[in-house]
Design a protein around this motif. Structure first.
Motif, PDB file in Angstrom:
ATOM      1  N   GLU A  53      87.245  68.725 -42.041  1.00 23.03           N
ATOM      2  CA  GLU A  53      88.023  69.949 -42.246  1.00 23.03           C
ATOM      3  C   GLU A  53      88.284  70.664 -40.918  1.00 23.03           C
ATOM      4  O   GLU A  53      89.378  71.178 -40.680  1.00 23.03           O
TER       5      GLU A  53
ATOM      6  N   LYS B 245      90.875  68.707 -38.963  1.00 21.16           N
ATOM      7  CA  LYS B 245      92.184  68.907 -39.599  1.00 21.16           C
ATOM      8  C   LYS B 245      92.757  70.278 -39.216  1.00 21.16           C
ATOM      9  O   LYS B 245      93.942  70.392 -38.873  1.00 21.16           O
TER      10      LYS B 245
ATOM     11  N   PHE C  34      90.605  63.852 -35.025  1.00 18.34           N
ATOM     12  CA  PHE C  34      90.721  63.798 -36.490  1.00 18.34           C
ATOM     13  C   PHE C  34      90.575  62.355 -36.974  1.00 18.34           C
ATOM     14  O   PHE C  34      89.875  62.083 -37.958  1.00 18.34           O
TER      15      PHE C  34
END
Length: 194
Positions: free
Chosen positions: A150, A153, A177
């Motif tokens: 997360e 991202k 990522f």
């Protein structure tokens, strides 16, 4: 060369045919044709509507025939004893039933018990399948809740917002990522393979 057409131009666009015998129509026929409101397009529309009505009627007839046949088959299936259940449970009976055959009531009770057993088994199979789906969903939820993925991202999204005209400047964030997703995939495969 090339300025003139290879064929002479036609003298007129109409072709007139002359017959050797005179052709005459009665005035009644000529008046009826001139007074008729029908044109080629109205005739074709009428024909199309007629065809559509016939097709619709035929489809309704086939649908009714199919429904009738389906109801007959359902009645036959519900009326006939299920031979597959008899082969699975040949000695199926309830605890309060005597061992001797008691006639048609006894047979109906035995068939009802067999159907209940089969439905119990099918319900149990469905429950097991749903439990498996829930377990898979929990694993997916764990994957989605990973903090590092997360965070990576979010960094990619922020970088792309800041560099909306130059998205290639975010290559470091994209690589980070990808690494987090790769790590997560390895962890997931390790859990699944166990």
């Amino acid at each position: 060369m090339g300025q003139n057409a290879s064929k002479p131009p036609p003298s007129s666009t109409q072709h007139v045919f002359t017959s050797e015998s005179p052709v005459s129509f009665s005035p009644d026929l000529i008046n009826a044709l001139q007074a008729s409101p029908e044109t080629d397009s109205t005739r074709s529309k009428d024909l199309e509507l007629h065809i559509q009505r016939r097709v619709h009627a035929e489809l309704e007839r086939l649908d009714a025939e199919h429904s009738k046949r389906l109801s007959e088959l359902r009645e036959q299936i519900s009326a006939a004893p299920d031979s597959s259940t008899e082969s699975i449970h040949p000695d199926a009976r309830t605890p309060d039933q005597p061992t001797s055959a008691g006639g048609p009531d006894h047979k109906a009770a035995v068939e009802g018990d067999m159907l209940r057993d089969l439905s119990r088994q099918s319900v149990q199979k469905e429950i097991d399948m749903l439990k498996e789906k829930l377990k898979r969903r929990r694993i997916k939820e764990e994957v989605v809740k990973d903090k590092a993925v997360e965070k990576a991202k979010g960094e990619v999204v922020n970088c792309l917002r800041l560099n909306d005209r130059r998205p290639l400047d975010c290559w470091r964030e994209v690589e980070a990522f990808k690494e987090e997703v790769g790590r997560l995939e390895k962890d997931f495969l390790g859990k699944v393979m166990e």
